[in-house]
Structures are given as structure tokens and as C-alpha cells.
Design an enzyme around this catalytic site. Structure first.
Site, PDB file in Angstrom:
ATOM      1  N   HIS A   1     -15.893   2.738 -15.057  1.00  0.00           N
ATOM      2  CA  HIS A   1     -15.689   1.984 -13.827  1.00  0.00           C
ATOM      3  C   HIS A   1     -16.899   1.121 -13.485  1.00  0.00           C
ATOM      4  CE1 HIS A   1     -14.867   1.722  -9.335  1.00  0.00           C
ATOM      5  NE2 HIS A   1     -13.715   1.343  -9.857  1.00  0.00           N
TER       6      HIS A   1
ATOM      7  N   ARG B   1     -10.950  -4.382 -14.360  1.00  0.00           N
ATOM      8  CA  ARG B   1      -9.827  -5.265 -14.014  1.00  0.00           C
ATOM      9  C   ARG B   1     -10.347  -6.695 -14.136  1.00  0.00           C
ATOM     10  NH1 ARG B   1      -6.198  -1.737 -11.554  1.00  0.00           N
ATOM     11  NH2 ARG B   1      -7.135  -0.093 -10.261  1.00  0.00           N
TER      12      ARG B   1
ATOM     13  N   HIS C   1     -15.481  -4.208   0.117  1.00  0.00           N
ATOM     14  CA  HIS C   1     -15.384  -3.475  -1.142  1.00  0.00           C
ATOM     15  C   HIS C   1     -16.734  -3.039  -1.708  1.00  0.00           C
ATOM     16  CE1 HIS C   1     -14.364  -3.038  -5.547  1.00  0.00           C
ATOM     17  NE2 HIS C   1     -13.354  -2.394  -5.008  1.00  0.00           N
TER      18      HIS C   1
ATOM     19  N   ARG D   1      -5.534   1.840 -13.382  1.00  0.00           N
ATOM     20  CA  ARG D   1      -4.143   2.019 -12.952  1.00  0.00           C
ATOM     21  C   ARG D   1      -3.465   0.692 -12.597  1.00  0.00           C
ATOM     22  NH1 ARG D   1      -4.449   5.929  -8.796  1.00  0.00           N
ATOM     23  NH2 ARG D   1      -4.099   7.581 -10.314  1.00  0.00           N
TER      24      ARG D   1
ATOM     25  N   TYR E   1     -12.357 -10.156  -1.751  1.00  0.00           N
ATOM     26  CA  TYR E   1     -13.094  -8.896  -1.687  1.00  0.00           C
ATOM     27  C   TYR E   1     -14.574  -9.198  -1.424  1.00  0.00           C
ATOM     28  CZ  TYR E   1      -9.278  -6.182  -3.915  1.00  0.00           C
ATOM     29  OH  TYR E   1      -8.093  -5.560  -4.216  1.00  0.00           O
TER      30      TYR E   1
ATOM     31  N   ASN F   1       0.823  -1.214   0.000  1.00  0.00           N
ATOM     32  CA  ASN F   1       0.000   0.000   0.000  1.00  0.00           C
ATOM     33  C   ASN F   1       0.855   1.261   0.000  1.00  0.00           C
ATOM     34  OD1 ASN F   1      -2.351  -1.488   0.035  1.00  0.00           O
ATOM     35  ND2 ASN F   1      -2.784  -1.161   2.201  1.00  0.00           N
TER      36      ASN F   1
ATOM     37  N   ARG G   1     -14.410   2.130   4.585  1.00  0.00           N
ATOM     38  CA  ARG G   1     -13.211   1.322   4.858  1.00  0.00           C
ATOM     39  C   ARG G   1     -11.934   2.152   4.855  1.00  0.00           C
ATOM     40  NH1 ARG G   1      -9.806  -0.906   1.135  1.00  0.00           N
ATOM     41  NH2 ARG G   1     -11.366  -0.689  -0.514  1.00  0.00           N
TER      42      ARG G   1
END
Length: 735
Positions: free
Chosen positions: A458, A398, A615, A428, A491, A76, A587
Site C-alpha cells: 500500500h 491504484r 485523504h 479491491r 483527494y 458508499n 475523516r
């Protein structure tokens, strides 16, 4: 153990320090809320990573799972530096004094970020010191290689000679040999050498290839690892025969890794291929060197790397905590979570695996990872093989390196169906993978669309058009998470399947918007950003404010990954001041300051960090009755409440209209998040987070969902068994 101070950014060179400037009169954001009413976005993210790191010391977890949290905290931080810090440095360098929500310039933010990074990295070092001892007590040792027995010594030399030495390329650093390029996250060793024959001094660089394991397991009954840098050091004489070693040092480089998209780009694929190469050569923003680095070699390193705006961090502990993931993979079931196998929805099994039949009967929500992601894959595989399916449209943000979703789309195209895939090149760090998938899809006959230049697509949507009799029926999947089979195992996300004709019409308009720039009008169910999602949420909040004014129950429950949009936060403050009770589960980043008298008395914020990464996005509104109720308006979304999601991305927010589906989302998933006491942290008005105590009725939402099946996926079993586990607000510690 002492830890040397971190070198600060030279902020005076970057941008002048000055008090935070007030908003100009008549500015769009001018209002009664002051800068002090907001937390800083970057510092809030660092507070989130502190919570991740704290889980490395949580004794509720097995040892290697705690080590995983330390590894994640390191990964991270790497991404934060290469993207967020690099971005602020770029602003400061260009004298862009754009103020943060709390009124700081880029330079001022960098100063505070630097201090907090230093504290987190010291904490990581301390945690790793503790881990080395505890790992050894459990039979896993990380050795430095200085003292080993004869058998281990022989194995190490053989392994180095056969597997490492042929891959390494020592490079002399002198006027005849230009300083080699060090890639982003590149790890290297500098050696200060003296030739024995004539006494000539020489500095050599050995870049450690990224495809070599960082930690190497030594075979034997006892579990031992050695880092690759220590293995190379141990055998430096084999690498540099005829030289005497005078000193050495390990270093790692972090570069600016963000990609800016230029509007005039004529070919996005070509542009991104070029941009990925440029990213690998981005400016150095951070250099890590180990304590005791050879002074002569360090001086040379600093001279050769362009470090005018970079930090240099001298570390006494491990460099690159993300690499600990290799040790986490050790085959020790006794030191890991018990394996968990997700359930396959009974509803679909009752229809002999026919997803279309199950969805046609009634809407269904799948709760990952507790329910298998295979149901999403099977939905598309069935569509690919069904002769009555005429078209498939799919967004891909993704998808992972081994994607069954891609395989299903290729199979469908090769079967002659009309298949459209919206591949987002701007995801990204997945840009390269997505370019690869786009090429594979195009070769199979899929119509590949790259969406908008300025906006990321997205939204997570699948749309299948099937001929049934003399008409066509549209089946839709809307998700809160990506079509990524690996992430779907860790997730927590929601998958919503429906054959509602209105949903199908809205999905068709959404795809026409992405593929043909036809802005959707007269949407019947879903809200889409950037055109209307923000407006829809405002209207829902305004309705709660109006109900509070009438003395009716007024409440908002919301679950998201991040809350950083100023206008949305101001709207929540307005609702709080009107008497609307607001419970937020955020979160990560949260720039809203909760529980401030006169400002946010009615707002509580908590963060859940645990075995699974929370998530899913859920937004619920009381609608005039006590929450939860049959009148509550409930939505799932792909969007967080951040400016980028609301204004610069294509996102969806989808209403849960079916009773069973709504009950599952509101009275199971959302309520469990509010009730959790064992994996939750509560945000205080001063910006600190306090871990909740279990009390007399401890509740762990992850354990609850692992043990209890969902509502909408149970099919006939739900009708036969009325004793469905129910949650009650009476257990909510936040009330």
C-alpha cells in the site's frame, strides 16, 4: 410518504445470540480497557456515511454538488454491503464468533447494522424527494414518462426503438428457461404477462445492461431526464407484442464481492482472474425491490435467488442512488462549484521545469489537489527521457484507467532503462485494471512484481537512480495517496520529493523487501510496516508520555482516514491519562471514544467532510515544546491507524526534516485541519457527531488552501514576500 420495514437477517439461523464474551485470561489483548471504551467499526463507518449524506442538505454547496453527495452516499452503501456486511454474514454463517472491539458477535453486529441501514436509506429517500422538487425549480426535471407531450412521446419511442430495444434480451422464466444469472449490482425488470391469443400467463425478465445510461436526457430547451427502467416500462408493448401487461417490478441485486487470497496460489495473476469471475457470482447478500412489485413476479424472484442469508428491502424511492452521478454531469456551471485550477509549484518552474534540479536544491512537498498532480507525472516523464537515469522503481496500488504514470514507465523501459513496477493485485475493485496494467508493463520490458501473497503493498513510493558525474544519486517520491490522476483532483494528499541520500538508501531497502523478501534492517529515516512502523509510533507516543511526566509540553496531532486498531487506541488512552493533549482529525471510522472522564479527557476527535476528500495522513509529536514548534517531529504516511495497515500491509511513514517542508505540513496543512469550523464535525463521547459552528471567526480549510499558495513550492517567491499567510492556534475552536 411511508416506507415499509426492511426484512432483517435471520440471525438465529446464522449464529446464536449471546452476551458479549469477556476476553480470556492471558489473552494478548487483555488489559484494563473494557469493550465499552470502543466504538463499533461498522457502525462508525455508517456514521461517516451519514455525515456524507448530511452534506447533500448543506446549503453552502451548489445544487448539483449537493446531489453528488447523495450519489456518493449511495455508492458508499453499496460497497459497504457487498464487502463489510457480506464478510460478517460469512462469519455468522460459519459460526465464527469473533468479537468486535465493542464486544459484539457478527450476528449482533448485523442486527444493529440493519437498523442503521434502514434509517440511512429512509433519509436518502427523503433527501431525493426534496431534490426532485428543487431540481425542477432550477429547470432540471426527472420524469416518470407517464404523461408527456406529443413531441417528447415521439422522441422517446424513436430513442427506445433505435438505442435500447436492440440491446435488451427478454428471458422467459419457466421450467424450459432456467432463471438467468443476475450480476452484482445488476438491475432488472420482471414483467407478469398474459398472451392475448390464448390467455397463457408468463413471467419475463429483462436485465438492464450496465453499459446503458441509467438516466437518459431528453433533448429540448428544458432539461428533462427519464430513468431507463421507466423508458422500458413505457414501451413494454414494443418489447412484448401480443401480450397484455398484468404487472411489473424493478429489482437490484448486491452480491458478496470480497476476494480472499489463498496462500497456496502458485500464479497470482491467474488466481485473481478467476477470483474476479467468482466475485461476480458471489452469494446474494441484499435484494432491493420497488414498492408495488407484482406479487406473482416477486414470489418467483424470491424463489429463484438464493436468499437464505440475504436482506430484502422494499423501497418506495429510487433504487441505486449512485446512478444520480449521471444527472450531476449536466452542463450547468451555475449549479456547480466554480472551476478550480491547481497551481504548478513555482520551485520547479524556477528550474525551467527540471524536477531533479529543484529537488536536488531542497526537499519539496506538494499539496494536492491545490497543487497539480502533473508535477508527479513530470517527475517520472523526465526520468523516462533523461539519458542519465539508469533505473526507476515504482509502487502502483491504484493508477486509474487512463494513467500517464503507466505511460511514463513504459516509455522508460522502451528507452532501455531498468524499470521495476510493484503492481498490487489485491487493490479491491481495481484488481482487473491492475492485471491489465501489469500486462501492458510486462510487454514493454518492465519488471513487474506482485508483492506478497498475504500483505498488500500500500506504500506510495517512486525511486529514480540517476548518474551524476562519477557517482549515482537517488531521487525519491513518497506519497500519502495513490498515483491516480483523477483522484488527485479531488483527494487532498501530500507528495514529498527528496534527494536525501539516507532516504534513497531506505527506499532501496524497501523495494528489496517487496521484490526479494529481504526484510529491511537499520533503516535511517523511514518506518515500514509490518516490520517496524507500529513500534516507531509507540516509541513516539511513549516519548510524549515521558515528557508529560516531567512536566514538559506533551501533545500529539494526527490526521488520518480511519482509527480502528485496538492496541493503538489503548496507547492513546494511556497517553491521555498521562496528560498528553491529543487532537485527532479522523475523516471516517473512529473506534476511539473521546472526552470520557478518566479515560480520554485529553483527546478530541473531529471529522472533515467537504468539497475535497481529506485523504492525507500526518502524524506530529510535540517533542518537549508547545505545538507547533521547530522541535516537533512530523511525519507523513501511507498508513492509517488500522490493524490492516500496521500488521498486514507494506506501508511507509516518512519524517519531514527540512524546515520549510515541516512548517508546511505542520503549520499549514495539519493546523488548518484543526482550525476548520465550516467543514468539521466533532465526535462526542456517546458516538454522535455534531457539526461545528463557525462562530465569530469561521474558517474553511479548503477555501484557505485554494486561495493561499504553499510554503515549500514557492521557491524564490517565498524569500521575496515575507507576508506568507500564517495560521494561529488562537483560532482553534477545539481548544
Amino acid at each position: 410518504m411511508s416506507h415499509p420495514a426492511r426484512k432483517r437477517w435471520n440471525v438465529n439461523e446464522l449464529t446464536p445470540l449471546h452476551p458479549a464474551a469477556p476476553a480470556s485470561e492471558g489473552a494478548e489483548d487483555a488489559n484494563s480497557f473494557e469493550n465499552e471504551h470502543f466504538f463499533n467499526r461498522e457502525l462508525s463507518w455508517l456514521a461517516f456515511n451519514r455525515r456524507v449524506l448530511a452534506e447533500a442538505r448543506n446549503r453552502d454547496y451548489p445544487l448539483l454538488e449537493r446531489l453528488r453527495f447523495l450519489s456518493i452516499s449511495g455508492s458508499n452503501l453499496d460497497e459497504f454491503i457487498m464487502v463489510r456486511v457480506a464478510g460478517l454474514m460469512g462469519q455468522a454463517k460459519r459460526k465464527i464468533d469473533e468479537l468486535s472491539l465493542d464486544g459484539m458477535t457478527p450476528g449482533q453486529q448485523l442486527e444493529k447494522i440493519n437498523d442503521e441501514l434502514e434509517r440511512i436509506e429512509r433519509e436518502q429517500d427523503a433527501v431525493w424527494d426534496e431534490f426532485r422538487t428543487e431540481l425542477a425549480e432550477n429547470g432540471i426535471e426527472v420524469i416518470d414518462g407517464s404523461t408527456v407531450d406529443d413531441m417528447t412521446c415521439s422522441w422517446l419511442e424513436t430513442y427506445f426503438t433505435e438505442n435500447i430495444l436492440p440491446v435488451l434480451t427478454p428471458q422467459a422464466v419457466d421450467p424450459a428457461h432456467p432463471f438467468p444469472f443476475v450480476a452484482n449490482l445488476g438491475l432488472g425488470l420482471l414483467f407478469n404477462l398474459k398472451r392475448k391469443s390464448d390467455g397463457v400467463s408468463l413471467v419475463e425478465m429483462v436485465l438492464i445492461p450496465g453499459n446503458l445510461p441509467r438516466f437518459i436526457r431528453i433533448p429540448g430547451r428544458d432539461t428533462k431526464y427519464i430513468s431507463i427502467e421507466n423508458l422500458i416500462r413505457r414501451h413494454a408493448t414494443l418489447l412484448f407484442p401480443g401480450f397484455k401487461l398484468r404487472g411489473d417490478g424493478l429489482f437490484r441485486v448486491i452480491r458478496d464481492s470480497d476476494i480472499e487470497v489463498e496462500e497456496e496460489s502458485e500464479d497470482l495473476v491467474r488466481y485473481f482472474r478467476s477470483a474476479i469471475q467468482r466475485r461476480r457470482r458471489g452469494d446474494v447478500v441484499h435484494l432491493e425491490i420497488e414498492e408495488g412489485f407484482d406479487e406473482e413476479a416477486e414470489t418467483l424472484l424470491r424463489e429463484q435467488l438464493y436468499l437464505a442469508q440475504a436482506t430484502v428491502d422494499e423501497k418506495s424511492g429510487l433504487i441505486g442512488f449512485a446512478a444520480l452521478e449521471r444527472i450531476v454531469e449536466e452542463d450547468r456551471p451555475d449549479l456547480k462549484f466554480e472551476p478550480y485550477s491547481p497551481r504548478y509549484p513555482e520551485r520547479i518552474a524556477e528550474h525551467d521545469g527540471d524536477a531533479f534540479s529543484a529537488i536536488r536544491e531542497k526537499d519539496i512537498v506538494i499539496h494536492h489537489p491545490y497543487e497539480s498532480f502533473e508535477v508527479v507525472v513530470d517527475f517520472l516523464r523526465q526520468a523516462a527521457r533523461d539519458p542519465d537515469v539508469v533505473a526507476i522503481k515504482q509502487t502502483l496500488y491504484r493508477a486509474g484507467s487512463q494513467s500517464p504514470i503507466i505511460g511514463a514507465l513504459i516509455e522508460a523501459a522502451e528507452a532501455g532503462k531498468s524499470v521495476t513496477a510493484v503492481v498490487e493485485l489485491k487493490a479491491r475493485f481495481d484488481e482487473e485494471q491492475n492485471i491489465h496494467w501489469a500486462s501492458e508493463l510486462e510487454r514493454s520490458g518492465v519488471q513487474v512484481i506482485y508483492g506478497f501473497v498475504d500483505w498488500k503493498t500500500h506504500a506510495k513510493v517512486s525511486m529514480v537512480v540517476r548518474q551524476e558525474g562519477t557517482s549515482f544519486r537517488t531521487y525519491c517520491h513518497f506519497g500519502t495517496g495513490n498515483y491516480h490522476p483523477v483522484n488527485a483532483k479531488v483527494y487532498t494528499d501530500l507528495s514529498y520529493f527528496t534527494a536525501d541520500p539516507a532516504m534513497g538508501r531506505d527506499a532501496a531497502k524497501l523495494f528489496n523487501f517487496i521484490t526479494g523478501y529481504v526484510e529491511p534492517e537499520n533503516l535511517e529515516r523511514i518506518a515500514v510496516s509490518p516490520s517496524g512502523l507500529r513500534r516507531t509510533v509507540y516509541q513516539l507516543i511513549d516519548a510524549e508520555i515521558a515528557n508529560a511526566a516531567k512536566g514538559k509540553p506533551a501533545a500529539i496531532w494526527a490526521k488520518m482516514n480511519a482509527l480502528a486498531d485496538r492496541k493503538m487506541i489503548e496507547k492513546l488512552y494511556e497517553a491521555s491519562q498521562a496528560g498528553v493533549r491529543i487532537n485527532l482529525v479522523v475523516r471516517g471510522i473512529c473506534c476511539l471514544r473521546p472526552e470520557v472522564p478518566g479515560l480520554s479527557d485529553n483527546i478530541t476527535v473531529k471529522s472533515v467532510i467537504g468539497r475535497f476528500l481529506e485523504h492525507g495522513r500526518i502524524y506530529a509529536f510535540a517533542n518537549g515544546e508547545m505545538m507547533p514548534s521547530k522541535k516537533s517531529k512530523v511525519y507523513i504516511a501511507s498508513a492509517d491507524w488500522m490493524s490492516r495497515n500496521l500488521d498486514r500491509r507494506v506501508e511507509t511513514m516518512v519524517p519531514m526534516t527540512n524546515k520549510t517542508v515541516r512548517d508546511q505540513v505542520l503549520e499549514q496543512v495539519m493546523l488548518a485541519n484543526l482550525l476548520d469550523t465550516e467543514r468539521s464535525w466533532r465526535l462526542q463521547a456517546d458516538g454522535s457527531y455534531e457539526r461545528l459552528e463557525g462562530g465569530d471567526n469561521p474558517f474553511n480549510l479548503h477555501r484557505y488552501f485554494m486561495e493561499n499558495p504553499s510554503l515549500s513550492g514557492r521557491g524564490g517567491a517565498l524569500k521575496k514576500n515575507k507576508d506568507v499567510p500564517r495560521l494561529s492556534l488562537r483560532r482553534e475552536s477545539a481548544e
